[in-house]
Design a protein around this motif. Structure first.
Motif, PDB file in Angstrom:
ATOM      1  N   ILE A 142       0.161  -9.401  -4.096  1.00 51.71           N
ATOM      2  CA  ILE A 142      -0.821  -8.933  -5.176  1.00 51.71           C
ATOM      3  C   ILE A 142      -1.856  -8.262  -5.362  1.00 51.71           C
ATOM      4  CG2 ILE A 142      -2.980 -10.540  -5.236  1.00 51.71           C
ATOM      5  CD1 ILE A 142      -2.133 -13.107  -3.170  1.00 51.71           C
ATOM      6  N   ILE A 143      -1.704  -7.251  -4.378  1.00 48.56           N
ATOM      7  CA  ILE A 143      -1.844  -6.166  -5.302  1.00 48.56           C
ATOM      8  C   ILE A 143      -1.388  -4.894  -4.427  1.00 48.56           C
ATOM      9  CG2 ILE A 143      -4.217  -4.351  -5.097  1.00 48.56           C
ATOM     10  CD1 ILE A 143      -5.847  -6.944  -4.814  1.00 48.56           C
ATOM     11  N   ALA A 144      -0.734  -3.921  -5.604  1.00 49.39           N
ATOM     12  CA  ALA A 144       0.140  -2.773  -5.032  1.00 49.39           C
ATOM     13  C   ALA A 144      -0.657  -1.311  -5.285  1.00 49.39           C
ATOM     14  CB  ALA A 144       1.448  -2.922  -6.132  1.00 49.39           C
ATOM     15  N   ALA A 145      -0.314  -0.466  -4.657  1.00 54.53           N
ATOM     16  CA  ALA A 145      -0.021   0.894  -4.953  1.00 54.53           C
ATOM     17  C   ALA A 145       0.671   1.442  -5.500  1.00 54.53           C
ATOM     18  CB  ALA A 145      -1.066   1.460  -3.906  1.00 54.53           C
ATOM     19  N   PRO A 146       0.279   2.500  -6.707  1.00 51.61           N
ATOM     20  CA  PRO A 146       1.112   2.933  -7.289  1.00 51.61           C
ATOM     21  C   PRO A 146       2.264   3.652  -6.583  1.00 51.61           C
ATOM     22  CG  PRO A 146      -0.980   3.402  -8.717  1.00 51.61           C
ATOM     23  CD  PRO A 146      -1.303   2.475  -7.167  1.00 51.61           C
ATOM     24  N   ARG A 202      -4.917   1.526  -8.385  1.00 48.99           N
ATOM     25  CA  ARG A 202      -5.602   2.690  -8.819  1.00 48.99           C
ATOM     26  C   ARG A 202      -4.571   3.714  -8.387  1.00 48.99           C
ATOM     27  NH1 ARG A 202      -9.814   2.860  -8.824  1.00 48.99           N
ATOM     28  NH2 ARG A 202     -10.504   4.778  -6.774  1.00 48.99           N
ATOM     29  N   GLN A 203      -4.750   3.875  -6.758  1.00 47.21           N
ATOM     30  CA  GLN A 203      -4.573   4.386  -5.751  1.00 47.21           C
ATOM     31  C   GLN A 203      -4.492   4.749  -4.266  1.00 47.21           C
ATOM     32  OE1 GLN A 203      -7.871   7.368  -7.009  1.00 47.21           O
ATOM     33  NE2 GLN A 203      -6.660   8.429  -5.323  1.00 47.21           N
ATOM     34  N   LEU A 204      -4.071   5.315  -3.395  1.00 43.29           N
ATOM     35  CA  LEU A 204      -4.605   4.899  -2.142  1.00 43.29           C
ATOM     36  C   LEU A 204      -6.117   5.674  -1.218  1.00 43.29           C
ATOM     37  CD1 LEU A 204      -1.274   4.706  -0.509  1.00 43.29           C
ATOM     38  CD2 LEU A 204      -2.662   2.902  -0.748  1.00 43.29           C
ATOM     39  N   ASN A 205      -6.360   5.521  -1.094  1.00 39.99           N
ATOM     40  CA  ASN A 205      -7.580   6.742  -0.240  1.00 39.99           C
ATOM     41  C   ASN A 205      -7.432   7.008   0.481  1.00 39.99           C
ATOM     42  OD1 ASN A 205      -8.208   4.798   2.012  1.00 39.99           O
ATOM     43  ND2 ASN A 205      -9.868   3.845   1.455  1.00 39.99           N
ATOM     44  N   GLU A 206      -7.652   7.900   1.990  1.00 40.78           N
ATOM     45  CA  GLU A 206      -7.051   8.452   3.022  1.00 40.78           C
ATOM     46  C   GLU A 206      -6.980   7.936   3.844  1.00 40.78           C
ATOM     47  OE1 GLU A 206     -10.365   8.585   1.273  1.00 40.78           O
ATOM     48  OE2 GLU A 206     -11.751   8.207   2.794  1.00 40.78           O
ATOM     49  N   ASN A 207      -7.760   6.903   3.903  1.00 42.99           N
ATOM     50  CA  ASN A 207      -6.943   5.953   5.152  1.00 42.99           C
ATOM     51  C   ASN A 207      -6.010   5.086   4.783  1.00 42.99           C
ATOM     52  OD1 ASN A 207      -8.772   6.604   6.775  1.00 42.99           O
ATOM     53  ND2 ASN A 207     -10.779   4.971   5.895  1.00 42.99           N
ATOM     54  N   ALA A 267       0.774  -1.511  -0.121  1.00 47.21           N
ATOM     55  CA  ALA A 267      -0.143  -0.481  -0.171  1.00 47.21           C
ATOM     56  C   ALA A 267       0.790   1.131   0.163  1.00 47.21           C
ATOM     57  CB  ALA A 267      -1.133   0.035   1.588  1.00 47.21           C
ATOM     58  N   THR A 268       1.132   1.661   1.292  1.00 43.60           N
ATOM     59  CA  THR A 268       2.450   2.568   1.250  1.00 43.60           C
ATOM     60  C   THR A 268       3.663   2.343   1.212  1.00 43.60           C
ATOM     61  OG1 THR A 268       2.755   2.369   3.887  1.00 43.60           O
ATOM     62  CG2 THR A 268       1.234   4.380   3.326  1.00 43.60           C
ATOM     63  N   GLY A 269       3.925   1.057   1.122  1.00 42.37           N
ATOM     64  CA  GLY A 269       5.255   0.654   0.704  1.00 42.37           C
ATOM     65  C   GLY A 269       6.035   0.803   2.064  1.00 42.37           C
ATOM     66  N   GLY A 270       5.875   1.046   3.625  1.00 40.55           N
ATOM     67  CA  GLY A 270       6.194   1.172   4.332  1.00 40.55           C
ATOM     68  C   GLY A 270       6.559   0.269   5.533  1.00 40.55           C
ATOM     69  N   SER A 271       5.657  -1.142   4.917  1.00 42.74           N
ATOM     70  CA  SER A 271       5.812  -2.513   6.071  1.00 42.74           C
ATOM     71  C   SER A 271       6.637  -3.510   4.915  1.00 42.74           C
ATOM     72  CB  SER A 271       4.388  -3.236   5.491  1.00 42.74           C
ATOM     73  OG  SER A 271       3.447  -2.423   6.368  1.00 42.74           O
ATOM     74  N   GLY A 272       7.000  -3.523   3.821  1.00 41.49           N
ATOM     75  CA  GLY A 272       7.259  -4.214   2.316  1.00 41.49           C
ATOM     76  C   GLY A 272       8.889  -3.615   3.085  1.00 41.49           C
ATOM     77  N   CYS A 307      -6.858   1.404  -3.391  1.00 41.54           N
ATOM     78  CA  CYS A 307      -8.575   1.495  -4.640  1.00 41.54           C
ATOM     79  C   CYS A 307      -8.282   1.385  -5.580  1.00 41.54           C
ATOM     80  CB  CYS A 307      -9.303   3.028  -4.191  1.00 41.54           C
ATOM     81  SG  CYS A 307      -9.332   3.473  -2.533  1.00 41.54           S
ATOM     82  N   PRO A 308      -8.780   0.561  -6.594  1.00 39.50           N
ATOM     83  CA  PRO A 308     -10.448  -0.970  -5.702  1.00 39.50           C
ATOM     84  C   PRO A 308     -10.245  -1.916  -4.310  1.00 39.50           C
ATOM     85  CG  PRO A 308      -9.680  -2.033  -8.131  1.00 39.50           C
ATOM     86  CD  PRO A 308      -9.091  -0.041  -8.063  1.00 39.50           C
ATOM     87  N   GLY A 309      -8.551  -1.794  -5.140  1.00 39.18           N
ATOM     88  CA  GLY A 309      -8.030  -3.417  -3.815  1.00 39.18           C
ATOM     89  C   GLY A 309      -8.863  -4.616  -3.460  1.00 39.18           C
ATOM     90  N   LEU A 310      -8.954  -4.592  -1.820  1.00 40.96           N
ATOM     91  CA  LEU A 310      -9.854  -5.589  -1.979  1.00 40.96           C
ATOM     92  C   LEU A 310     -10.065  -5.687  -0.404  1.00 40.96           C
ATOM     93  CD1 LEU A 310      -8.075  -7.660   0.172  1.00 40.96           C
ATOM     94  CD2 LEU A 310      -7.063  -8.518  -2.001  1.00 40.96           C
TER      95      LEU A 310
END
Ligand code: PRP
Ligand code: URA
Length: 216
Positions: free
Chosen positions: A165-169, A191-196, A140-145, A200-203
């Protein structure tokens, strides 16, 4: 996002993989099917990510004659899920290479800052000699990875790969800038991350969907 600017990214492209990821996304997919699909996707992604694993010639006796044939030394591979959600992918990887070592890194994202926090780390010895495959369904943000890679390097890992499996830009950018030399296998780029900081669309929350801990 022009993914081709990141030379370490391998965006997987297979209709079966796409089909299975689409079912994962559906909020009506029940826990049992979700878990099974994560495992199947891990097998498919693992098959691709393990494409360059070294083999050495081993003597085999067929019913006809002795022959030298290529085999993988499983103990030179290490699969490391990021807890919790990465656990869902372990069985798929271990099915591919049953003799591989498995390490565990526990990280959770702070709900407000979205920063990862470490709570567990147990890794096999001699990581420096192993091909290490970090596995987590979501980037998602990449922080954990990025933090997991730091931990693995602190423990000596030199040959790293990341499979999601799924990545955000946003996560791809952050990960590639921090770890430009680590191959990043992505099942689907969203597509992108949301405010949390959800994809998105994610799972949704992968850990909650694998372990059935979604709030009712
Ligand atoms: C999820 C996921 C990743 C992380 C990705 O874990 O499994 O580890 O978020 O987000 P990031 O790229 O922004 O760091 P989470 O922290 O929700 O923990 P869980 O698996 O225990 O639910
Ligand atoms: N972690 C998840 O499980 N899902 C997201 O969309 C982002 C982070």
């Amino acid at each position: 996002m022009d993914i081709s600017q990141y030379k370490n990214v391998i965006l997987l492209d297979h209709p079966l993989l796409k089909h299975k990821i689409s079912i994962l996304r559906d909020k009506k997919t029940p826990v049992s099917q979700f878990r099974q699909l994560v495992k199947e996707i891990a097998v498919m992604e693992g098959f691709e990510a393990l494409k360059d694993v070294k083999t050495s010639l081993v003597e085999i006796e067929t019913p006809i004659e002795k022959t030298m044939q290529p085999m993988i030394e499983g103990s030179k591979l290490c699969f490391v899920p990021i807890l919790r959600a990465g656990l869902g992918m372990v069985d798929g990887f271990v099915e591919l290479v049953p003799t591989a070592k498995v390490g565990h890194i526990g990280l959770y994202r702070d709900e407000v800052t979205h920063e990862p926090h470490e709570y567990y780390c147990k890794l096999p010895e001699h990581l420096e000699d192993k091909e290490v495959y970090l596995i987590d369904p979501m980037l998602a943000t990449g922080g954990s990875g990025i933090d997991a890679v730091k931990l693995l390097k602190q423990h000596g890992a030199k040959h790293l790969h990341f499979v999601c499996i799924i990545a955000a830009p946003e996560g791809v950018k952050a990960f590639c800038e921090a770890c430009p030399d680590i191959p990043l296998y992505v099942g689907c780029l969203d597509r992108q991350l949301n405010e949390n900081a959800y994809i998105c669309p994610g799972l949704g929350d992968a850990g909650d969907r694998i372990f059935g801990t979604l709030k009712e």
